[in-house]
Motif scaffolding. Structure first.
Motif, PDB file in Angstrom:
ATOM      1  N   ALA A 108       0.831  -1.207   0.000  1.00  0.00           N
ATOM      2  CA  ALA A 108       0.000   0.000   0.000  1.00  0.00           C
ATOM      3  C   ALA A 108       0.865   1.257   0.000  1.00  0.00           C
ATOM      4  N   SER A 109       1.960   1.235   0.757  1.00  0.00           N
ATOM      5  CA  SER A 109       2.851   2.400   0.788  1.00  0.00           C
ATOM      6  C   SER A 109       3.484   2.644  -0.576  1.00  0.00           C
ATOM      7  N   LEU A 110       3.905   1.570  -1.251  1.00  0.00           N
ATOM      8  CA  LEU A 110       4.512   1.717  -2.574  1.00  0.00           C
ATOM      9  C   LEU A 110       3.507   2.239  -3.587  1.00  0.00           C
ATOM     10  N   LEU A 111       2.310   1.644  -3.588  1.00  0.00           N
ATOM     11  CA  LEU A 111       1.313   2.059  -4.570  1.00  0.00           C
ATOM     12  C   LEU A 111       0.814   3.478  -4.298  1.00  0.00           C
ATOM     13  N   THR A 112       0.788   3.873  -3.043  1.00  0.00           N
ATOM     14  CA  THR A 112       0.389   5.251  -2.733  1.00  0.00           C
ATOM     15  C   THR A 112       1.353   6.249  -3.364  1.00  0.00           C
ATOM     16  N   GLU A 113       2.625   5.907  -3.377  1.00  0.00           N
ATOM     17  CA  GLU A 113       3.612   6.786  -4.003  1.00  0.00           C
ATOM     18  C   GLU A 113       3.448   6.827  -5.524  1.00  0.00           C
ATOM     19  N   LEU A 114       2.845   5.790  -6.092  1.00  0.00           N
ATOM     20  CA  LEU A 114       2.660   5.746  -7.543  1.00  0.00           C
ATOM     21  C   LEU A 114       1.361   6.401  -8.014  1.00  0.00           C
ATOM     22  N   LEU A 115       0.479   6.754  -7.090  1.00  0.00           N
ATOM     23  CA  LEU A 115      -0.801   7.314  -7.493  1.00  0.00           C
ATOM     24  C   LEU A 115      -0.673   8.598  -8.313  1.00  0.00           C
ATOM     25  N   PRO A 116       0.207   9.540  -7.973  1.00  0.00           N
ATOM     26  CA  PRO A 116       0.352  10.719  -8.835  1.00  0.00           C
ATOM     27  C   PRO A 116       0.752  10.366 -10.265  1.00  0.00           C
ATOM     28  N   VAL A 117       1.596   9.338 -10.418  1.00  0.00           N
ATOM     29  CA  VAL A 117       1.998   8.919 -11.762  1.00  0.00           C
ATOM     30  C   VAL A 117       0.793   8.354 -12.507  1.00  0.00           C
ATOM     31  N   LEU A 118      -0.017   7.551 -11.822  1.00  0.00           N
ATOM     32  CA  LEU A 118      -1.221   7.000 -12.449  1.00  0.00           C
ATOM     33  C   LEU A 118      -2.213   8.105 -12.799  1.00  0.00           C
ATOM     34  N   ASP A 119      -2.277   9.151 -11.967  1.00  0.00           N
ATOM     35  CA  ASP A 119      -3.139  10.295 -12.291  1.00  0.00           C
ATOM     36  C   ASP A 119      -2.660  10.989 -13.569  1.00  0.00           C
ATOM     37  N   ASP A 120      -1.347  11.158 -13.711  1.00  0.00           N
ATOM     38  CA  ASP A 120      -0.802  11.783 -14.923  1.00  0.00           C
ATOM     39  C   ASP A 120      -1.114  10.928 -16.154  1.00  0.00           C
ATOM     40  N   ILE A 121      -1.010   9.604 -15.990  1.00  0.00           N
ATOM     41  CA  ILE A 121      -1.330   8.715 -17.106  1.00  0.00           C
ATOM     42  C   ILE A 121      -2.803   8.864 -17.486  1.00  0.00           C
ATOM     43  N   GLY A 122      -3.678   8.943 -16.494  1.00  0.00           N
ATOM     44  CA  GLY A 122      -5.097   9.102 -16.788  1.00  0.00           C
ATOM     45  C   GLY A 122      -5.396  10.408 -17.495  1.00  0.00           C
ATOM     46  N   ARG A 123      -4.778  11.501 -17.073  1.00  0.00           N
ATOM     47  CA  ARG A 123      -5.006  12.791 -17.741  1.00  0.00           C
ATOM     48  C   ARG A 123      -4.465  12.765 -19.162  1.00  0.00           C
ATOM     49  N   ALA A 124      -3.308  12.139 -19.354  1.00  0.00           N
ATOM     50  CA  ALA A 124      -2.759  12.040 -20.707  1.00  0.00           C
ATOM     51  C   ALA A 124      -3.677  11.226 -21.610  1.00  0.00           C
ATOM     52  N   VAL A 152       0.412   8.028 -26.382  1.00  0.00           N
ATOM     53  CA  VAL A 152       0.745   7.411 -27.665  1.00  0.00           C
ATOM     54  C   VAL A 152       2.196   6.928 -27.641  1.00  0.00           C
ATOM     55  N   GLY A 153       2.522   6.087 -28.620  1.00  0.00           N
ATOM     56  CA  GLY A 153       3.903   5.642 -28.802  1.00  0.00           C
ATOM     57  C   GLY A 153       4.435   4.835 -27.639  1.00  0.00           C
ATOM     58  N   GLY A 154       5.729   5.019 -27.390  1.00  0.00           N
ATOM     59  CA  GLY A 154       6.400   4.285 -26.318  1.00  0.00           C
ATOM     60  C   GLY A 154       5.863   4.651 -24.947  1.00  0.00           C
ATOM     61  N   PHE A 155       5.436   5.899 -24.772  1.00  0.00           N
ATOM     62  CA  PHE A 155       4.867   6.311 -23.494  1.00  0.00           C
ATOM     63  C   PHE A 155       3.613   5.511 -23.173  1.00  0.00           C
ATOM     64  N   LYS A 156       2.799   5.212 -24.181  1.00  0.00           N
ATOM     65  CA  LYS A 156       1.590   4.419 -23.971  1.00  0.00           C
ATOM     66  C   LYS A 156       1.940   3.009 -23.501  1.00  0.00           C
ATOM     67  N   SER A 157       2.955   2.405 -24.112  1.00  0.00           N
ATOM     68  CA  SER A 157       3.345   1.047 -23.730  1.00  0.00           C
ATOM     69  C   SER A 157       3.841   1.003 -22.288  1.00  0.00           C
ATOM     70  N   VAL A 158       4.677   1.984 -21.924  1.00  0.00           N
ATOM     71  CA  VAL A 158       5.197   2.022 -20.551  1.00  0.00           C
ATOM     72  C   VAL A 158       4.061   2.247 -19.554  1.00  0.00           C
ATOM     73  N   ALA A 159       3.140   3.150 -19.899  1.00  0.00           N
ATOM     74  CA  ALA A 159       2.031   3.460 -19.001  1.00  0.00           C
ATOM     75  C   ALA A 159       1.148   2.240 -18.791  1.00  0.00           C
ATOM     76  N   GLU A 160       0.842   1.529 -19.865  1.00  0.00           N
ATOM     77  CA  GLU A 160      -0.001   0.342 -19.732  1.00  0.00           C
ATOM     78  C   GLU A 160       0.696  -0.754 -18.936  1.00  0.00           C
ATOM     79  N   SER A 161       2.010  -0.884 -19.104  1.00  0.00           N
ATOM     80  CA  SER A 161       2.760  -1.883 -18.321  1.00  0.00           C
ATOM     81  C   SER A 161       2.715  -1.534 -16.834  1.00  0.00           C
ATOM     82  N   LEU A 162       2.856  -0.242 -16.520  1.00  0.00           N
ATOM     83  CA  LEU A 162       2.801   0.175 -15.120  1.00  0.00           C
ATOM     84  C   LEU A 162       1.419  -0.089 -14.528  1.00  0.00           C
TER      85      LEU A 162
END
Length: 220
Positions: A94-110, A117-127
């Motif tokens: 839970a502590s690790l995933l809490t730190e990743l929530l802002p990154v997931l928010d950025d992925i959702g806004r993008a 798109v492109g390589g960023f999309k692949s990395v985001a989906e893998s995360l």
């Protein structure tokens, strides 16, 4: 002339063919008390052995109870350790995933703006896939009833088309791990327009009255 007194110096008559030893009482014959002594010793030994057996059984029962108590304590210890291990693991995840929530928010806004798109999309989906495998679940949808235990209202308004406090916009999705909420969904809510319920009730009553009048028998 002197008289001799018979019976003092004379020896008893011994039958012919018998020795003098046969005439004496047999002193080696055991008495009744001496014959019963071995039986008494055996009974005493049996009583002693029975007492020792009872003591051994009592000691065995006590040791068995001690062993069972130790086994129960060990089982409780194992369950407690396993429960603590799972709790520590869940806390770390839970502590690790809490730190990743802002990154997931950025992925959702993008994704909303079409920039995923492109390589960023692949990395985001893998995360996102890895986060889902670790038990992270997203929640929060427009139109669902507001629940203060899982929603955080950041905006408030009134709407004539809702009958209860409703989430009309999801500003940030919520996340949970299993039954544990690690971030509530941040939403905009709308409540029924003040007086709308009374107006609606009056309207429903009027419509019901009209239906009743129109459904009555025609006068001749």
């Amino acid at each position: 002339m002197t008289e001799e007194t018979p019976g003092f110096d004379e020896k008893p008559d011994v039958p012919s063919g018998a020795t003098s030893d046969d005439a004496e009482p047999q002193a080696a014959t055991p008495s009744p008390e001496e014959g019963a002594a071995p039986g008494g010793d055996a009974a005493a030994q049996l009583v002693g052995l029975t007492a020792q057996l009872d003591q051994a059984r009592t000691a065995l029962s006590e040791r068995t109870a001690d062993l069972q108590r130790l086994q129960a304590e060990f089982q409780n210890y194992r369950r407690r350790v396993e429960r603590d291990r799972i709790a520590v693991k869940e806390l770390a995840v839970a502590s690790l995933l809490t730190e990743l929530l802002p990154v997931l928010d950025d992925i959702g806004r993008a994704r909303e703006h079409g920039e995923l798109v492109g390589g960023f999309k692949s990395v985001a989906e893998s995360l996102e896939t890895v986060a889902a495998k670790m038990g992270l679940q997203q929640f929060g949808k427009e139109g669902e009833p507001f629940d203060p235990t899982i929603h955080e209202a950041l905006m408030h308004s009134y709407a004539p088309d809702v009958t209860e406090t409703t989430c009309v916009a999801i500003l940030q999705p919520g996340y949970r791990i299993g039954e544990r909420t690690i971030r509530p969904a941040r939403v905009a809510v709308a409540e029924p327009q003040p007086g709308a319920q009374a107006v609606k009730a009056d309207s429903d009553s009027a419509e019901a009255g009209d239906d009743k009048e129109s459904g009555g028998p025609d006068e001749g």
